[in-house]
Motif scaffolding. Structure first.
Motif, PDB file in Angstrom:
ATOM      1  N   GLY A 191       0.773  -1.232   0.000  1.00  0.00           N
ATOM      2  CA  GLY A 191       0.000   0.000   0.000  1.00  0.00           C
ATOM      3  C   GLY A 191       0.806   1.284   0.000  1.00  0.00           C
ATOM      4  N   LEU A 192       2.122   1.227  -0.206  1.00  0.00           N
ATOM      5  CA  LEU A 192       2.955   2.433  -0.148  1.00  0.00           C
ATOM      6  C   LEU A 192       2.935   3.177  -1.485  1.00  0.00           C
ATOM      7  N   ARG A 193       2.353   4.351  -1.487  1.00  0.00           N
ATOM      8  CA  ARG A 193       2.307   5.189  -2.676  1.00  0.00           C
ATOM      9  C   ARG A 193       3.684   5.773  -3.000  1.00  0.00           C
ATOM     10  N   TYR A 194       3.898   6.076  -4.273  1.00  0.00           N
ATOM     11  CA  TYR A 194       5.155   6.692  -4.689  1.00  0.00           C
ATOM     12  C   TYR A 194       5.336   8.057  -4.032  1.00  0.00           C
ATOM     13  N   ASP A 195       4.283   8.889  -4.042  1.00  0.00           N
ATOM     14  CA  ASP A 195       4.434  10.220  -3.474  1.00  0.00           C
ATOM     15  C   ASP A 195       4.651  10.161  -1.969  1.00  0.00           C
ATOM     16  N   THR A 196       4.072   9.187  -1.299  1.00  0.00           N
ATOM     17  CA  THR A 196       4.277   9.048   0.142  1.00  0.00           C
ATOM     18  C   THR A 196       5.701   8.606   0.443  1.00  0.00           C
ATOM     19  N   ALA A 197       6.244   7.726  -0.381  1.00  0.00           N
ATOM     20  CA  ALA A 197       7.640   7.329  -0.197  1.00  0.00           C
ATOM     21  C   ALA A 197       8.551   8.548  -0.289  1.00  0.00           C
ATOM     22  N   GLY A 220      -0.819   1.455  -4.345  1.00  0.00           N
ATOM     23  CA  GLY A 220      -1.029   2.544  -3.408  1.00  0.00           C
ATOM     24  C   GLY A 220      -2.411   2.491  -2.797  1.00  0.00           C
ATOM     25  N   ILE A 221      -2.847   3.622  -2.275  1.00  0.00           N
ATOM     26  CA  ILE A 221      -4.188   3.706  -1.680  1.00  0.00           C
ATOM     27  C   ILE A 221      -4.696   5.126  -1.872  1.00  0.00           C
ATOM     28  N   ASN A 222      -6.018   5.280  -2.027  1.00  0.00           N
ATOM     29  CA  ASN A 222      -6.545   6.608  -2.344  1.00  0.00           C
ATOM     30  C   ASN A 222      -7.238   7.254  -1.150  1.00  0.00           C
ATOM     31  N   SER A 223      -7.785   8.441  -1.367  1.00  0.00           N
ATOM     32  CA  SER A 223      -8.419   9.180  -0.286  1.00  0.00           C
ATOM     33  C   SER A 223      -9.741   8.554   0.145  1.00  0.00           C
ATOM     34  N   ASP A 224     -10.262   7.627  -0.646  1.00  0.00           N
ATOM     35  CA  ASP A 224     -11.483   6.895  -0.287  1.00  0.00           C
ATOM     36  C   ASP A 224     -11.197   5.684   0.596  1.00  0.00           C
ATOM     37  N   HIS A 225      -9.947   5.533   1.067  1.00  0.00           N
ATOM     38  CA  HIS A 225      -9.544   4.398   1.903  1.00  0.00           C
ATOM     39  C   HIS A 225      -9.559   3.102   1.097  1.00  0.00           C
ATOM     40  N   HIS A 226      -9.289   3.167  -0.168  1.00  0.00           N
ATOM     41  CA  HIS A 226      -9.557   2.031  -1.060  1.00  0.00           C
ATOM     42  C   HIS A 226      -8.448   1.909  -2.103  1.00  0.00           C
ATOM     43  N   HIS A 227      -8.362   0.719  -2.717  1.00  0.00           N
ATOM     44  CA  HIS A 227      -7.515   0.491  -3.884  1.00  0.00           C
ATOM     45  C   HIS A 227      -8.128  -0.628  -4.708  1.00  0.00           C
ATOM     46  N   ALA A 228      -8.026  -0.511  -5.999  1.00  0.00           N
ATOM     47  CA  ALA A 228      -8.475  -1.528  -6.956  1.00  0.00           C
ATOM     48  C   ALA A 228      -8.368  -1.022  -8.381  1.00  0.00           C
ATOM     49  N   GLY A 229      -8.555   0.297  -8.567  1.00  0.00           N
ATOM     50  CA  GLY A 229      -8.683   0.828  -9.906  1.00  0.00           C
ATOM     51  C   GLY A 229      -7.422   1.425 -10.504  1.00  0.00           C
ATOM     52  N   ASP A 230      -7.625   2.406 -11.389  1.00  0.00           N
ATOM     53  CA  ASP A 230      -6.573   2.891 -12.275  1.00  0.00           C
ATOM     54  C   ASP A 230      -6.130   4.319 -11.959  1.00  0.00           C
ATOM     55  N   GLU A 235      -2.512   7.458  -7.958  1.00  0.00           N
ATOM     56  CA  GLU A 235      -2.057   7.171  -6.600  1.00  0.00           C
ATOM     57  C   GLU A 235      -2.139   5.686  -6.253  1.00  0.00           C
ATOM     58  N   LEU A 236      -2.868   4.914  -7.061  1.00  0.00           N
ATOM     59  CA  LEU A 236      -2.951   3.473  -6.860  1.00  0.00           C
ATOM     60  C   LEU A 236      -1.905   2.718  -7.662  1.00  0.00           C
ATOM     61  N   ARG A 237      -1.545   3.248  -8.830  1.00  0.00           N
ATOM     62  CA  ARG A 237      -0.637   2.533  -9.722  1.00  0.00           C
ATOM     63  C   ARG A 237       0.816   2.960  -9.598  1.00  0.00           C
ATOM     64  N   GLN A 238       1.070   4.158  -9.086  1.00  0.00           N
ATOM     65  CA  GLN A 238       2.437   4.656  -8.981  1.00  0.00           C
ATOM     66  C   GLN A 238       3.035   4.239  -7.640  1.00  0.00           C
ATOM     67  N   VAL A 239       4.040   3.357  -7.697  1.00  0.00           N
ATOM     68  CA  VAL A 239       4.700   2.870  -6.483  1.00  0.00           C
ATOM     69  C   VAL A 239       6.211   3.054  -6.630  1.00  0.00           C
ATOM     70  N   PRO A 240       6.929   3.086  -5.516  1.00  0.00           N
ATOM     71  CA  PRO A 240       8.385   3.237  -5.586  1.00  0.00           C
ATOM     72  C   PRO A 240       9.077   1.922  -5.904  1.00  0.00           C
ATOM     73  N   PHE A 241      10.270   2.033  -6.447  1.00  0.00           N
ATOM     74  CA  PHE A 241      11.149   0.881  -6.611  1.00  0.00           C
ATOM     75  C   PHE A 241      12.555   1.346  -6.266  1.00  0.00           C
ATOM     76  N   TYR A 242      12.939   1.113  -5.000  1.00  0.00           N
ATOM     77  CA  TYR A 242      14.276   1.464  -4.520  1.00  0.00           C
ATOM     78  C   TYR A 242      15.207   0.281  -4.770  1.00  0.00           C
ATOM     79  N   VAL A 243      16.387   0.566  -5.250  1.00  0.00           N
ATOM     80  CA  VAL A 243      17.359  -0.468  -5.586  1.00  0.00           C
ATOM     81  C   VAL A 243      18.644  -0.228  -4.801  1.00  0.00           C
ATOM     82  N   PHE A 244      18.967  -1.139  -3.899  1.00  0.00           N
ATOM     83  CA  PHE A 244      20.254  -1.155  -3.211  1.00  0.00           C
ATOM     84  C   PHE A 244      21.103  -2.224  -3.895  1.00  0.00           C
TER      85      PHE A 244
END
Length: 275
Positions: free
Chosen positions: A11-17, A214-224, A227-236
C-alpha cells in the motif's frame, strides 16, 4: 549468482515514499540506493499483485483477480522455479503468501513458523492479522518483522528472501491515503528498514524495496488512479539499472530476480529484466 531480498511495503504510494520515507530517500541522496517509479498492474489489489510480482504475469493472465479468489499459484513463480533449481528461499510475510506459494491453505497453528528443507518455502514466518478492524489493527511491530527477516538471513542465507509488511495498507484502509496516520505509518516502516537494510547489504544481499499498489483518499484500492498505480522501486544494488526517469514495469521484478540468481527464465516471464 547473488542473493536477493525483495521488500514489499503493502500500500505504499510513490508520493508518500518521497515525502515520508526519510531513510530510503537519504540512501538515494547518499548514493547508496537508486529510485525509480514503478507502475502496478490492474486490478490494484493485493493478492493479484503478489502473484504478478512473483510470476511476471498480469492478473488477467495468471487468473487471481481479487483477494476473494486467492488460491495456490498454478504458474511458474519465483518460489517454485528456485525450488526446482535447488536454491533456498525464505519469507516473512502475510499468510496470503503461504496460500499462494506454501503448498496449502494457511493454518496459524501449523504454519506460523516453518523450518523445513522439503517445504516449498523452507524458511518462513507468517502473520495472519486475523480479525483486524478499525478498533484493532492487529499489526505486528515493524522492528519485530525486520528482526525475523534478519534471523532467516543470518541463520539460513536464502538465495531469495521476501519481506512483506501490511501496516501501511491497513492504516490506509482505516484513515485514507491522504491521512496523517497513513503517512506516519510509512515513516515507521522506513525507520525499521533503516535497521534492516544495512545488515542485509553487509550480508551480501541485493535489496529491492517496492509496493504492490497505493491507496486513495477513499480508503480504497483496486482501480486505475495514479495514486494506486504509482509505487516506488528502490534499488540497493550495483547490478540493476534502467534509464533515469523511466517508469518501470512491475512484471520485470520476477525475471530480474531470476537473472541475478543465474536461473533460466520460463517462457511465461516476458517482461524485460532490469539487469
Amino acid at each position: 549468482m547473488t542473493k536477493t531480498c525483495l521488500i514489499i511495503v503493502d500500500g505504499l504510494r510513490y508520493d508518500t515514499a518521497l515525502s515520508d520515507c526519510g531513510y530510503l530517500q537519504a540512501a538515494v541522496e547518499a548514493g547508496h540506493a537508486r529510485l525509480w517509479q514503478m507502475q502496478s498492474e490492474l486490478p490494484t489489489i493485493s493478492a493479484p499483485l503478489y502473484e504478478t510480482i512473483h510470476t511476471g504475469l498480469p492478473p488477467v493472465e495468471h487468473g487471481i483477480i481479487g483477494n476473494e479468489m486467492i488460491r495456490p499459484s498454478n504458474k511458474p513463480n519465483l518460489f517454485s522455479i528456485l525450488k526446482q533449481a535447488g536454491r533456498v528461499t525464505g519469507s516473512v510475510a502475510h499468510c496470503y503468501y503461504h496460500t499462494l506459494y506454501g503448498g496449502s491453505s494457511f493454518d496459524p497453528f501449523e504454519h506460523g513458523e516453518i523450518n523445513d528443507p522439503d517445504a516449498p518455502i523452507p524458511h518462513a514466518r507468517y502473520y495472519s492479522m486475523e480479525g483486524y478492524c478499525p478498533e484493532n489493527s492487529a499489526m505486528p511491530a515493524e522492528v519485530d518483522l525486520c528482526a525475523q527477516v534478519w534471523g532467516i538471513a543470518r541463520d539460513h542465507a536464502p538465495d531469495y528472501l521476501l519481506f512483506h509488511t501490511s501496516s501501511c495498507d491497513t492504516l490506509g484502509h482505516w484513515f485514507g491515503g491522504e491521512s496523517s496516520e497513513y503517512r506516519i505509518q510509512a515513516s515507521k516502516v522506513d525507520i525499521a528498514l533503516a535497521r534492516l537494510v544495512p545488515r542485509l547489504r553487509e550480508a551480501g544481499y541485493e535489496v529491492f524495496v517496492t509496493a504492490d499498489h497505493g491507496i486513495n483518499s477513499d480508503h480504497h484500492h483496486a482501480g486505475d488512479q495514479p495514486e494506486l498505480r504509482q509505487v516506488p522501486f528502490y534499488v540497493f544494488s550495483d547490478l540493476v539499472d534502467a534509464p533515469a526517469g523511466e517508469v518501470l514495469d512491475q512484471k520485470s521484478i520476477a525475471p530480474t530476480v531470476l537473472k541475478l540468481l543465474g536461473v533460466d527464465l520460463p517462457d511465461t516471464m516476458r517482461a524485460p529484466t532490469l539487469c
